[in-house]
Design an enzyme around this catalytic site. Sequence first.
Site, short mmCIF file in Angstrom:
data_model
loop_
_atom_site.label_atom_id
_atom_site.label_comp_id
_atom_site.label_asym_id
_atom_site.label_seq_id
_atom_site.Cartn_x
_atom_site.Cartn_y
_atom_site.Cartn_z
N LEU A 176 13.20 19.25 -24.08
CA LEU A 176 14.02 18.68 -23.02
C LEU A 176 14.85 17.58 -23.68
O LEU A 176 14.31 16.71 -24.36
CB LEU A 176 13.17 18.07 -21.90
CG LEU A 176 12.50 19.00 -20.89
CD1 LEU A 176 11.75 18.17 -19.85
CD2 LEU A 176 13.50 19.90 -20.20
N ASP A 177 16.15 17.61 -23.48
CA ASP A 177 16.99 16.55 -24.02
C ASP A 177 16.58 15.20 -23.47
O ASP A 177 16.01 15.10 -22.36
CB ASP A 177 18.46 16.81 -23.70
CG ASP A 177 19.03 17.97 -24.51
OD1 ASP A 177 18.40 18.37 -25.50
OD2 ASP A 177 20.11 18.48 -24.13
#
Length: 393
Positions: A176-177
């Site tokens: 997940l960024d």
Amino acid sequence: MKRTRDETVGEGKDEKNKRKMEIVWQTPAHPAQKQDFIFHNGKRHVRPYYFEFVSHVNKRWEGKTIVDLFAQEFRGRSRDYYESAVKCGRIQVDGENVPVSYIVKRCQKISHFLHRHEPPVMAWDVDILQNEPDVLTVCKPASVPVHPCGQYRKNTVLGILQAEYGLAPLYPIHRLDRLVSGLLIMAKNPAKADIFRQHIEAGLLQKQYVAKVAGVFPEGEQVVDANVDYNAREGRSTAEVGISNGDTTLKGKAACTKFTRISTDGTHSIVLCEPITGRTHQIRVHLQFTGHPIANDMLYLSDNVVDRSTLGTTADRAAALSGSSPETSCENHNEEYKYCSEDFIIDPMCTHCPSLAPNGYDGHEEGLWLHCVRYSGPEWVYECPYPDWASVS
């Protein structure tokens, strides 16, 4: 690792300007602890700590003087700083002090002992959703990276879980960024992580996100099948469609995302996003491609983004700065912190002290309106509650 060394404080070389410093130099093996964090002004900060950065001389570096190497390759500090650091032993080669004129050789170990200041993140909790014998799922808050990277080590999901819950080691099974929130799945052992890896490589995972986008998103399922080309220098992706032929070749990697509108208020829409592939910034750039970018995603909402290299910051922060009003861009949350000796000791050689955050931190930490809500695979499914912003009347 404790080391007592002579360190010159200030410009003079007399004995009165020297002092013995007993410093505990941390390495990546040192775990994060609960007392490492300071909460201030809605942000989670890390108490500055002494850290040994290790690198090895590569082909491009060999033949340079130790000072030239650092001044040319690591431009965040001045040449004068690097000269002082070499002279006092803050920069070493193969564990030994060297003169400033020392020429490095291939594969030598370079140690840089720093007073490390990590950027702050938003002070939201990392909520545990499910704690099973082999799997842990959490709701990752926006602004917090998953694992150590760049300037972040303790201010990460893994660091916070270890410090606050004693949960380690953990093996994230998907990415997940940093600015994205939502479901994060972690295996508790390598064997379980390998099972997830096999499911991912076989294409057996289904992923769902929700996004809040600009405008009225069309009804019905919308499929974007467009290559995604990530430019690491600019820190952003572009989407491209067309047919490759002998004269032209599509850039990037094949990517496909399905979108379905959940609701709209005429100004914004809540959209279910189902990425079939997993490219860098895929959902963000595919939503831009539809003409409905994420409504607070300055990196893809505007074409007028300042090059991050001119600001010395990340692409997302550069975009936030270029898209903000003059009043907003002048905000400096770092200035609001008033140094307190109980928080940490000022290091005389540190270029960040007495600030708590590192130099160059601009305070823009708003998370994207993009949230992971569901991952499923063969005989398993994990979910995360929707965020507060995921509703429009």
